[in-house]
Design a protein around this motif. Structure first.
Motif, PDB file in Angstrom:
ATOM      1  N   VAL A   1      27.339  29.858  -7.921  1.00  0.00           N
ATOM      2  CA  VAL A   1      26.724  28.755  -6.980  1.00  0.00           C
ATOM      3  C   VAL A   1      25.725  28.143  -7.986  1.00  0.00           C
ATOM      4  CG1 VAL A   1      25.404  28.663  -4.949  1.00  0.00           C
ATOM      5  CG2 VAL A   1      26.866  30.638  -5.070  1.00  0.00           C
ATOM      6  N   LEU A   2      25.888  26.674  -7.823  1.00  0.00           N
ATOM      7  CA  LEU A   2      24.903  25.894  -8.575  1.00  0.00           C
ATOM      8  C   LEU A   2      24.015  25.098  -7.477  1.00  0.00           C
ATOM      9  CD1 LEU A   2      24.434  24.749 -11.509  1.00  0.00           C
ATOM     10  CD2 LEU A   2      25.629  23.045 -10.933  1.00  0.00           C
ATOM     11  N   ALA A   3      22.764  25.380  -7.785  1.00  0.00           N
ATOM     12  CA  ALA A   3      21.754  24.560  -6.804  1.00  0.00           C
ATOM     13  C   ALA A   3      20.834  23.814  -7.765  1.00  0.00           C
ATOM     14  CB  ALA A   3      20.986  25.753  -6.233  1.00  0.00           C
ATOM     15  N   SER A   4      20.621  22.451  -7.330  1.00  0.00           N
ATOM     16  CA  SER A   4      19.561  21.553  -7.922  1.00  0.00           C
ATOM     17  C   SER A   4      18.842  20.749  -7.125  1.00  0.00           C
ATOM     18  CB  SER A   4      20.524  20.696  -8.747  1.00  0.00           C
ATOM     19  OG  SER A   4      20.835  19.694  -8.254  1.00  0.00           O
ATOM     20  N   GLY A   5      17.816  20.223  -7.668  1.00  0.00           N
ATOM     21  CA  GLY A   5      16.720  19.623  -6.818  1.00  0.00           C
ATOM     22  C   GLY A   5      15.420  19.920  -6.767  1.00  0.00           C
ATOM     23  N   SER A   6      14.942  19.715  -5.903  1.00  0.00           N
ATOM     24  CA  SER A   6      13.240  20.004  -5.335  1.00  0.00           C
ATOM     25  C   SER A   6      12.690  20.906  -6.303  1.00  0.00           C
ATOM     26  CB  SER A   6      12.920  20.363  -4.022  1.00  0.00           C
ATOM     27  OG  SER A   6      11.638  20.943  -3.936  1.00  0.00           O
TER      28      SER A   6
ATOM     29  N   THR B   1      17.618  13.880  -6.958  1.00  0.00           N
ATOM     30  CA  THR B   1      18.454  14.326  -7.819  1.00  0.00           C
ATOM     31  C   THR B   1      19.346  15.433  -7.222  1.00  0.00           C
ATOM     32  OG1 THR B   1      17.114  14.047  -9.914  1.00  0.00           O
ATOM     33  CG2 THR B   1      19.153  15.468  -9.976  1.00  0.00           C
ATOM     34  N   GLY B   2      18.841  16.327  -6.270  1.00  0.00           N
ATOM     35  CA  GLY B   2      19.343  17.369  -5.722  1.00  0.00           C
ATOM     36  C   GLY B   2      20.373  16.793  -4.561  1.00  0.00           C
ATOM     37  N   LEU B   3      19.797  15.659  -3.763  1.00  0.00           N
ATOM     38  CA  LEU B   3      20.705  15.202  -2.703  1.00  0.00           C
ATOM     39  C   LEU B   3      21.895  14.421  -3.375  1.00  0.00           C
ATOM     40  CD1 LEU B   3      17.806  14.240  -0.461  1.00  0.00           C
ATOM     41  CD2 LEU B   3      19.541  15.582   0.303  1.00  0.00           C
ATOM     42  N   THR B   4      21.673  13.546  -4.329  1.00  0.00           N
ATOM     43  CA  THR B   4      22.507  12.924  -4.883  1.00  0.00           C
ATOM     44  C   THR B   4      23.840  13.673  -5.328  1.00  0.00           C
ATOM     45  OG1 THR B   4      21.025  11.315  -5.902  1.00  0.00           O
ATOM     46  CG2 THR B   4      23.115  11.012  -6.849  1.00  0.00           C
ATOM     47  N   GLN B   5      23.263  14.962  -6.171  1.00  0.00           N
ATOM     48  CA  GLN B   5      24.352  15.724  -6.677  1.00  0.00           C
ATOM     49  C   GLN B   5      25.073  16.493  -5.649  1.00  0.00           C
ATOM     50  OE1 GLN B   5      22.290  17.938  -9.821  1.00  0.00           O
ATOM     51  NE2 GLN B   5      22.774  16.524 -11.267  1.00  0.00           N
ATOM     52  N   VAL B   6      24.457  17.039  -4.641  1.00  0.00           N
ATOM     53  CA  VAL B   6      25.223  17.774  -3.649  1.00  0.00           C
ATOM     54  C   VAL B   6      26.106  16.784  -2.790  1.00  0.00           C
ATOM     55  CG1 VAL B   6      23.795  17.461  -1.684  1.00  0.00           C
ATOM     56  CG2 VAL B   6      25.095  19.655  -1.816  1.00  0.00           C
ATOM     57  N   SER B   7      25.752  15.329  -2.632  1.00  0.00           N
ATOM     58  CA  SER B   7      26.467  14.436  -2.103  1.00  0.00           C
ATOM     59  C   SER B   7      27.475  14.249  -2.700  1.00  0.00           C
ATOM     60  CB  SER B   7      25.337  13.198  -1.483  1.00  0.00           C
ATOM     61  OG  SER B   7      26.411  12.119  -1.653  1.00  0.00           O
ATOM     62  N   GLU B   8      27.613  14.032  -4.046  1.00  0.00           N
ATOM     63  CA  GLU B   8      28.835  13.888  -4.893  1.00  0.00           C
ATOM     64  C   GLU B   8      29.413  15.048  -5.234  1.00  0.00           C
ATOM     65  OE1 GLU B   8      27.142  11.612  -8.031  1.00  0.00           O
ATOM     66  OE2 GLU B   8      26.971   9.696  -6.885  1.00  0.00           O
TER      67      GLU B   8
END
Lengths: 300, 317
Positions: free
Chosen positions: B58-63, B95-102
């Motif tokens: 699982v990869l998580a990114s963002g805040s 960044t987190g929102l961009t990456q999860v949306s893509e």
């Protein structure tokens, strides 16, 4: 009978040559691909706002109002461009005399223990991470400026001071190399004519090595222009053209680092940050060009 | 010589592989997790605690505000589920929102609702919101400012530059120095919408710092400074100001009396697969909510007696 091993050796030689060549070409190709794709990436993202008509180039370059989150957003980057130039020039003004003196000290005045002592210290300076410089700036320079001068300590002056320490090693080492490579007979003839050491340094050594020393200064400025973290911590980051050295201001890099993570890819604000990155990249090209020109002058 | 040469070759090859892995790593993570979902279709209804082996990455990114919590919880989760590998990256809410949306990451951590950040409403609608914690933000001043409490109107006047001296709000005769967050910051967005109720323009001479640690240091050292910090950062070096007379405490936030708070979101693109869902479910267990969440200075989302939607409307639960 003797021909066989020679042939074999030759063959081995050829194969090694071939492997070396393939390996080399591969590395060079990879490097070129990386550089070209990076330039392309920054450029394509950087012009996105201008192509879509979201922001005019003139508005971006000369607009003084930066409020990307407002209901009618404006993306004027002039405060950041001017801030970047201001701290860079100031840092070069502070650092250059110090660095040139240090280089002269190491090569002309006390080449023995002076060099042995100063060289490692200066190399150490260049190895310290910029966040440490920023923190030292925040803990030492900012309180000092706040107590002794008007303003809150944070501002252009603090940024320039921190940067000047950061670019000291660059200018010093380039200047020291230039001074050390000066032909010995120039100095000897000067001394033979009865010139004092000071006269030799100011009339012979410095004028001859001037282009090379300037190369160091330009390299230092390029480093200062691109430095982000340390400046961001001490400059204050208010998006305005500063009217005093003790006022909060921003640089291109500080705005990029503050905004990049919090904005979403493809939004006009994010693209405006990429436009700033493009400005930074173009400025780096200018600096490289300057260094090239200085080097050419150096050869003549 | 022979050895040296092959050593150099190996080094280059590794670096090239590492480079290409950077590009594909995210996709790889996604593939692995989708595979897990596909391989065990029968197990979708079984709880993770009932013995089903979870696996995948699982990869998580963002805040960055949420990062320490996710990291700590992920570590505990991986201890009990040996087959699961969870990577947590920072990068900021955008960044987190961009990456999860893509679909580059499985989970996008954010301090704000996706609808507020993503300009494309259709993309925001694809994301599924998981509110794991609440962060409350308090106005803080330099201790020597001499003020205990500010009203909403006083705060608005200060942050819009109408009030420039502490004596105008009953404090010391000392110029006010605003220590702000950058315009795109989630913390600033929360403070502006719930404490001020309005967006503010950057003022000339104001100071902007990105990290909460630096903001606290600056407020503590700069005479007349005012700023805002998450509750977890508060200590004696700064003066916590009451808002309209209400103390910014965890109890007041939970009861809905103190309004300056925001959810910490973990967004997935569509419904999460089994592994991601188990991880997100684990976040809402009492063990985490009253353990790690409180320990790291957040407020448990499950405890909140009120809830809030994207538009900011607060309703009792």
């Amino acid at each position: 009978m003797r021909g066989q091993p020679t042939n074999k050796r030759l063959e081995k030689h050829h194969i090694e040559n071939l492997i070396g060549r393939i390996y080399m070409s591969f590395c060079v190709l990879l490097l070129i691909v990386i550089i070209v794709s990076m330039v392309y990436f920054v450029a394509s993202k950087g012009v996105a706002n201008f192509v879509s008509g979201e922001v005019k180039v003139s508005e971006f370059l000369f607009g003084t109002k930066w409020s990307p989150e407002a209901d009618t957003p404006s993306y004027g980057a002039f405060p950041f461009i001017s801030g970047s130039f201001l701290v860079t020039l100031l840092a070069a003004l502070i650092a250059s005399p110090l660095s040139i003196c240090a280089a002269l000290f190491m090569t002309e005045i006390v080449p023995g223990w002076g060099k042995k002592l100063l060289q490692p210290v200066i190399e150490l300076l260049s190895g310290i991470p910029s966040v440490v410089y920023g923190f030292v700036g925040l803990s030492v320079i900012v309180p000092f400026l706040r107590d002794t001068l008007p303003g809150q300590g944070i501002g252009v002056a603090a940024g320039a001071l921190v940067l000047s320490v950061m670019i000291l090693p660059t200018i010093t080492s380039v200047a020291a190399d230039a001074l050390a490579s000066l032909p010995q007979n120039l100095k000897e003839s000067s001394f033979a004519l009865g010139a004092t050491r000071w006269q030799t340094i100011s009339r012979v050594i410095l004028p001859t090595t001037f282009p090379a020393i300037m190369t160091g200064v330009v390299l230092g400025m390029a480093r200062a222009f691109g430095e982000a973290l340390a400046v961001q911590m001490v400059i204050g980051n208010a998006p305005f053209v500063p009217h005093s050295l003790f006022e909060s201001a921003s640089t291109l890099t500080s705005v990029i680092t503050l905004g990049m993570g919090n904005t979403t890819m493809g939004s006009p604000q994010n693209n405006a940050l990429w436009s700033m990155a493009l400005v930074l990249m173009l400025m780096t090209f200018v600096f490289v060009l300057l260094v090239r020109m200085l080097e050419r002058r150096n050869e003549i | 010589m022979q050895f040296k040469k092959s050593w150099i070759m190996a080094l280059t090859l590794t670096s090239v592989l590492a480079l290409s892995a950077c590009g594909n790593g995210n996709n790889g993570g996604n593939k692995a997790t989708t595979n897990t979902g596909g391989n065990t279709p029968a197990a979708t209804n079984t709880e993770s605690s009932s013995g089903t082996k979870l696996s995948g990455s699982v990869l998580a990114s963002g805040s960055t505000a949420l990062q320490p919590l996710v990291e700590q919880v992920a570590e505990e989760f991986m201890k009990t589920n040996a087959g699961v590998d969870i990577q947590v990256q920072g990068g900021g809410s955008g960044t987190g929102l961009t990456q999860v949306s893509e679909k580059q990451v499985d989970i996008g951590n954010s301090d704000v609702f996706a609808e507020e950040k993503l300009k494309d409403a259709a993309k925001a609608a694809e994301l599924v919101d998981h509110q794991v914690a609440v962060v409350a933000i308090a106005a803080v001043s330099n201790p020597k400012a001499g003020v205990d409490s500010l009203t909403k109107q006083q705060l608005i006047d200060i942050f819009t530059g109408k009030i420039t001296n502490w004596k105008e709000v009953g404090g010391a005769d000392q110029a006010i120095q605003i220590i702000n967050r950058p315009a795109s910051s989630g913390t600033r967005a929360t403070f502006e919408s719930f404490a001020l109720g309005t967006k503010t323009e950057d003022l000339k001479g104001s100071i902007q710092e990105d990290s909460s640690g630096t903001v606290k240091k600056m407020i503590g050292e700069t005479p007349g400074a005012i700023g805002y910090l998450a509750l977890s950062y508060l200590d004696d070096s700064v003066k916590t100001l009451n808002y309209d007379g209400v103390e910014p405490s965890v109890d007041n936030v939970v009861a809905g009396k103190y309004p300056v708070w925001a959810y910490e979101h973990m967004y997935t693109n569509g419904e999460p697969n089994e592994t991601v869902k188990a991880f997100l479910d684990y976040f809402l267990t009492d063990e985490v909510q009253t353990g790690d969440v409180v320990e790291l200075g957040y407020i448990p989302a499950s405890k909140m007696q009120v809830s809030r939607d994207v538009a900011g409307t607060v309703t009792p639960k």
